[in-house]
Design a protein around this motif. Sequence first.
Motif, PDB file in Angstrom:
ATOM      1  N   GLU A   1       0.830  -1.208   0.000  1.00  0.00           N
ATOM      2  CA  GLU A   1       0.000   0.000   0.000  1.00  0.00           C
ATOM      3  C   GLU A   1       0.863   1.256   0.000  1.00  0.00           C
ATOM      4  N   GLY A   2       0.590   2.139  -0.960  1.00  0.00           N
ATOM      5  CA  GLY A   2       1.326   3.392  -1.053  1.00  0.00           C
ATOM      6  C   GLY A   2       2.658   3.291  -1.769  1.00  0.00           C
ATOM      7  N   GLU A   3       3.092   2.078  -2.102  1.00  0.00           N
ATOM      8  CA  GLU A   3       4.378   1.904  -2.785  1.00  0.00           C
ATOM      9  C   GLU A   3       4.221   2.204  -4.278  1.00  0.00           C
ATOM     10  N   PRO A   4       5.139   2.980  -4.859  1.00  0.00           N
ATOM     11  CA  PRO A   4       5.084   3.219  -6.306  1.00  0.00           C
ATOM     12  C   PRO A   4       5.739   2.078  -7.056  1.00  0.00           C
ATOM     13  N   GLY A   5       5.338   1.880  -8.304  1.00  0.00           N
ATOM     14  CA  GLY A   5       5.884   0.791  -9.110  1.00  0.00           C
ATOM     15  C   GLY A   5       6.671   1.294 -10.303  1.00  0.00           C
ATOM     16  N   TYR A   6       7.702   0.545 -10.661  1.00  0.00           N
ATOM     17  CA  TYR A   6       8.423   0.759 -11.908  1.00  0.00           C
ATOM     18  C   TYR A   6       7.802  -0.141 -12.975  1.00  0.00           C
ATOM     19  N   VAL A   7       7.834   0.316 -14.216  1.00  0.00           N
ATOM     20  CA  VAL A   7       7.303  -0.473 -15.321  1.00  0.00           C
ATOM     21  C   VAL A   7       8.271  -0.417 -16.498  1.00  0.00           C
ATOM     22  N   LEU A   8       8.522  -1.563 -17.096  1.00  0.00           N
ATOM     23  CA  LEU A   8       9.234  -1.665 -18.363  1.00  0.00           C
ATOM     24  C   LEU A   8       8.299  -2.307 -19.362  1.00  0.00           C
ATOM     25  N   GLY A   9       7.953  -1.579 -20.428  1.00  0.00           N
ATOM     26  CA  GLY A   9       7.161  -2.143 -21.512  1.00  0.00           C
ATOM     27  C   GLY A   9       7.994  -2.192 -22.771  1.00  0.00           C
ATOM     28  N   MET A  10       7.888  -3.286 -23.510  1.00  0.00           N
ATOM     29  CA  MET A  10       8.685  -3.456 -24.719  1.00  0.00           C
ATOM     30  C   MET A  10       7.771  -3.703 -25.907  1.00  0.00           C
ATOM     31  N   SER A  11       7.966  -2.948 -26.993  1.00  0.00           N
ATOM     32  CA  SER A  11       7.209  -3.099 -28.219  1.00  0.00           C
ATOM     33  C   SER A  11       5.713  -2.963 -27.934  1.00  0.00           C
ATOM     34  N   SER A  12       4.899  -3.958 -28.244  1.00  0.00           N
ATOM     35  CA  SER A  12       3.469  -3.831 -27.961  1.00  0.00           C
ATOM     36  C   SER A  12       3.227  -3.632 -26.471  1.00  0.00           C
ATOM     37  N   GLY A  13       4.068  -4.224 -25.637  1.00  0.00           N
ATOM     38  CA  GLY A  13       3.967  -3.993 -24.202  1.00  0.00           C
ATOM     39  C   GLY A  13       4.260  -2.560 -23.825  1.00  0.00           C
TER      40      GLY A  13
END
Length: 271
Positions: free
Chosen positions: A80-92
Amino acid sequence: MAELHYDVRGHGPVLLIVPGGSGHPMGLGPLVDALAGRFTVVTYDPLGLAHGRLGQPVADQRVEEWSDGAHRVLEETLTEGEPGYVLGMSSGAVAALDLLARHPHRLRHVIAHEPPCVGVLPDGGRQLAGFREVYDTYRAAGLAAAAARLTAGLAGAAPPQVEPGQPLTREQELTDPMALFVVHVLRRFTSHQPDLDALAAAAGRLTLAAGSDSRGQLPHRTAGFVAERTGGGFAEFPGGHLGALQHPVAFAERIAATLPPLDVPGVPQAP
């Protein structure tokens, strides 16, 4: 509500990976290995292809469905309250842009590596016609011919001569992730129009990425254009469009160097 499919490895801040193609995470093991010592790596499998659903019927995919699923995965894996990192590749990466546009305050930072949302380009109509030709080639001459047409289009090369081939049967198509991508993902994701205004408002949380080997090619150009239009960052990563598979260790190092640490003052935080 659709069942979620994902895998979790490692320790540290959560890094959600949204794969390209049809979303099958095949080949990403070495990248995950290289990241797992620094991040809790959550690898999303939007269609469950690596979780027993390969061979089952697949509908035409929508960017928003992948984005909604990615958001639900983050809700399940973040404290709860933690931010997330995201890696998306191509269609992702297209899905990752939509995720940031709609849920910026749940995200710490997004790396969108070569999103093929070419409809945003000034010549987007011509580029989209090329991707429709990939689908038409698949239906007329099979998967190998379609893959050659796709590779040429990404590189900005002249379309190759179509060699006659045997199109896959419906049963074969359902078991081939590349065929699923061409039939059910490619046209909708390349034609998706990202919300550039919303991304501009979240520009401090966004880095567009492109492979150093992709310079002069369509994916590199598209990433640069979105970065320019939104004010997001831009970074070159090792390799080309498939750099995560070609150079997983160097790619992982570039990810770690690009993502802002959790405790950097002045970098947007999740509420």
